[in-house]
Design a protein around this motif. Structure first.
Motif, PDB file in Angstrom:
ATOM      1  N   UNK A 198       0.834  -1.203   0.000  1.00 21.97           N
ATOM      2  CA  UNK A 198       0.000   0.000   0.000  1.00 21.97           C
ATOM      3  C   UNK A 198       0.869   1.254   0.000  1.00 21.97           C
ATOM      4  N   UNK A 199       1.928   1.240   0.789  1.00 22.88           N
ATOM      5  CA  UNK A 199       2.826   2.398   0.830  1.00 22.88           C
ATOM      6  C   UNK A 199       3.394   2.687  -0.558  1.00 22.88           C
ATOM      7  N   UNK A 200       3.822   1.629  -1.269  1.00 19.72           N
ATOM      8  CA  UNK A 200       4.384   1.814  -2.601  1.00 19.72           C
ATOM      9  C   UNK A 200       3.340   2.320  -3.590  1.00 19.72           C
ATOM     10  N   UNK A 201       2.111   1.858  -3.469  1.00 20.61           N
ATOM     11  CA  UNK A 201       1.053   2.247  -4.406  1.00 20.61           C
ATOM     12  C   UNK A 201       0.501   3.638  -4.118  1.00 20.61           C
ATOM     13  N   UNK A 202       0.316   3.963  -2.836  1.00 16.65           N
ATOM     14  CA  UNK A 202      -0.318   5.226  -2.458  1.00 16.65           C
ATOM     15  C   UNK A 202       0.716   6.300  -2.135  1.00 16.65           C
ATOM     16  N   UNK A 203       1.888   5.872  -1.684  1.00 17.46           N
ATOM     17  CA  UNK A 203       2.941   6.825  -1.379  1.00 17.46           C
ATOM     18  C   UNK A 203       2.847   7.448  -0.001  1.00 17.46           C
ATOM     19  N   UNK A 204       2.090   6.829   0.884  1.00 16.33           N
ATOM     20  CA  UNK A 204       1.923   7.378   2.239  1.00 16.33           C
ATOM     21  C   UNK A 204       2.308   6.310   3.257  1.00 16.33           C
ATOM     22  N   UNK A 205       3.496   6.438   3.887  1.00 16.20           N
ATOM     23  CA  UNK A 205       3.945   5.422   4.841  1.00 16.20           C
ATOM     24  C   UNK A 205       3.131   5.386   6.133  1.00 16.20           C
ATOM     25  N   UNK A 206       2.308   6.388   6.372  1.00 15.10           N
ATOM     26  CA  UNK A 206       1.512   6.393   7.605  1.00 15.10           C
ATOM     27  C   UNK A 206       0.269   5.510   7.490  1.00 15.10           C
ATOM     28  N   UNK A 207      -0.123   5.164   6.272  1.00 18.83           N
ATOM     29  CA  UNK A 207      -1.301   4.315   6.083  1.00 18.83           C
ATOM     30  C   UNK A 207      -0.948   2.860   6.362  1.00 18.83           C
ATOM     31  N   UNK A 208      -1.746   2.211   7.179  1.00 20.41           N
ATOM     32  CA  UNK A 208      -1.526   0.801   7.515  1.00 20.41           C
ATOM     33  C   UNK A 208      -2.809   0.018   7.255  1.00 20.41           C
ATOM     34  N   UNK A 209      -2.637  -1.215   6.792  1.00 23.38           N
ATOM     35  CA  UNK A 209      -3.783  -2.099   6.587  1.00 23.38           C
ATOM     36  C   UNK A 209      -4.092  -2.822   7.894  1.00 23.38           C
ATOM     37  N   UNK A 210      -5.223  -3.483   7.927  1.00 17.09           N
ATOM     38  CA  UNK A 210      -5.571  -4.317   9.081  1.00 17.09           C
ATOM     39  C   UNK A 210      -4.941  -5.704   8.966  1.00 17.09           C
ATOM     40  N   UNK A 211      -4.443  -6.036   7.775  1.00 19.50           N
ATOM     41  CA  UNK A 211      -3.886  -7.370   7.544  1.00 19.50           C
ATOM     42  C   UNK A 211      -2.439  -7.414   8.045  1.00 19.50           C
ATOM     43  N   UNK A 212      -2.233  -8.179   9.098  1.00 18.72           N
ATOM     44  CA  UNK A 212      -0.894  -8.286   9.675  1.00 18.72           C
ATOM     45  C   UNK A 212      -0.123  -9.481   9.129  1.00 18.72           C
ATOM     46  N   UNK A 213      -0.818 -10.424   8.523  1.00 13.63           N
ATOM     47  CA  UNK A 213      -0.197 -11.628   7.982  1.00 13.63           C
ATOM     48  C   UNK A 213       0.577 -11.294   6.713  1.00 13.63           C
ATOM     49  N   UNK A 214       1.764 -11.870   6.574  1.00  9.38           N
ATOM     50  CA  UNK A 214       2.577 -11.753   5.368  1.00  9.38           C
ATOM     51  C   UNK A 214       2.853 -13.159   4.860  1.00  9.38           C
ATOM     52  N   UNK A 215       2.563 -13.405   3.603  1.00  8.40           N
ATOM     53  CA  UNK A 215       2.787 -14.723   3.013  1.00  8.40           C
ATOM     54  C   UNK A 215       4.163 -14.727   2.351  1.00  8.40           C
ATOM     55  N   UNK A 216       5.049 -15.560   2.862  1.00  8.68           N
ATOM     56  CA  UNK A 216       6.433 -15.571   2.394  1.00  8.68           C
ATOM     57  C   UNK A 216       6.644 -16.389   1.117  1.00  8.68           C
ATOM     58  N   UNK A 217       5.756 -17.340   0.842  1.00  4.98           N
ATOM     59  CA  UNK A 217       5.921 -18.164  -0.360  1.00  4.98           C
ATOM     60  C   UNK A 217       4.557 -18.665  -0.816  1.00  4.98           C
ATOM     61  N   UNK A 218       4.522 -19.167  -2.035  1.00  5.67           N
ATOM     62  CA  UNK A 218       3.320 -19.734  -2.647  1.00  5.67           C
ATOM     63  C   UNK A 218       2.204 -18.716  -2.878  1.00  5.67           C
ATOM     64  N   UNK A 219       2.568 -17.445  -2.988  1.00  8.29           N
ATOM     65  CA  UNK A 219       1.572 -16.405  -3.233  1.00  8.29           C
ATOM     66  C   UNK A 219       0.829 -16.650  -4.555  1.00  8.29           C
ATOM     67  N   UNK A 220       1.560 -17.000  -5.604  1.00  7.35           N
ATOM     68  CA  UNK A 220       0.931 -17.217  -6.914  1.00  7.35           C
ATOM     69  C   UNK A 220      -0.068 -18.368  -6.856  1.00  7.35           C
TER      70      UNK A 220
END
Length: 156
Positions: free
Chosen positions: A106-128
């Motif tokens: 989101x930071x890369x797309x919107x350009x605002x580092x203060x914006x945070x999502x509610x999703x805390x999970x990060x998927x390290x592999x098998x995203x595709x």
């Protein structure tokens, strides 16, 4: 002329396996989705549960091709609302990037580092793979191809 045709055909032949790999394995994605169903369900509009899951996150039925932050009845973070307002429509590529690191995406797309999502999970592999599984349950997935992503308005 023949040389360039053969060169093009050879390039396509080598590129196809890589493209197929990038698309992901939906069967493996279904297994990987077990990590997601603690917060998300996949329920069709007629109420049929494709995957029973939590309601902490939005219903992911039809996510590919959907405008970000737009699932009716779900209270999104300001980050996802802004992403949607910026014109983000989820493609398979965007979803894979998002589930890898939601806040960074989101930071890369919107350009605002203060914006945070509610999703805390990060998927390290098998995203595709997970995204391929989600695409199977997204009637508008064909409209959200990589080619369409290039036509989206700039979000930076």
């Amino acid at each position: 002329m023949k040389t360039s045709i053969y060169a093009t055909l050879a390039a396509v032949a080598f590129a196809l396996p890589a493209m197929a790999q990038d698309m992901g394995d939906a069967a493996n994605g279904e297994k990987e989705f077990r990590k997601c169903k603690a917060c998300h369900m996949i329920q069709s509009p007629d109420g049929t549960d494709v995957v029973k899951g939590g309601k902490v996150g939005p219903n992911l039925y039809g996510i590919v091709g959907r405008k970000a932050g737009s699932q009716e009845g779900f209270k999104y973070s300001d980050a996802l609302v802004k992403l949607g307002e910026a014109g983000e429509v989820w493609t398979t590529e965007d979803l894979a990037g998002y589930i890898t690191d939601p806040n960074k995406y989101v930071e890369e797309k919107v350009g605002d580092p203060s914006l945070k999502t509610k999703m805390t999970f990060k998927m390290a592999k098998n995203q595709a793979d997970v995204v391929a599984f989600l695409a199977q349950h997204s009637p508008d997935a064909g409209a959200a191809s990589a080619g369409d992503a290039a036509e989206k308005p700039a979000t930076n």
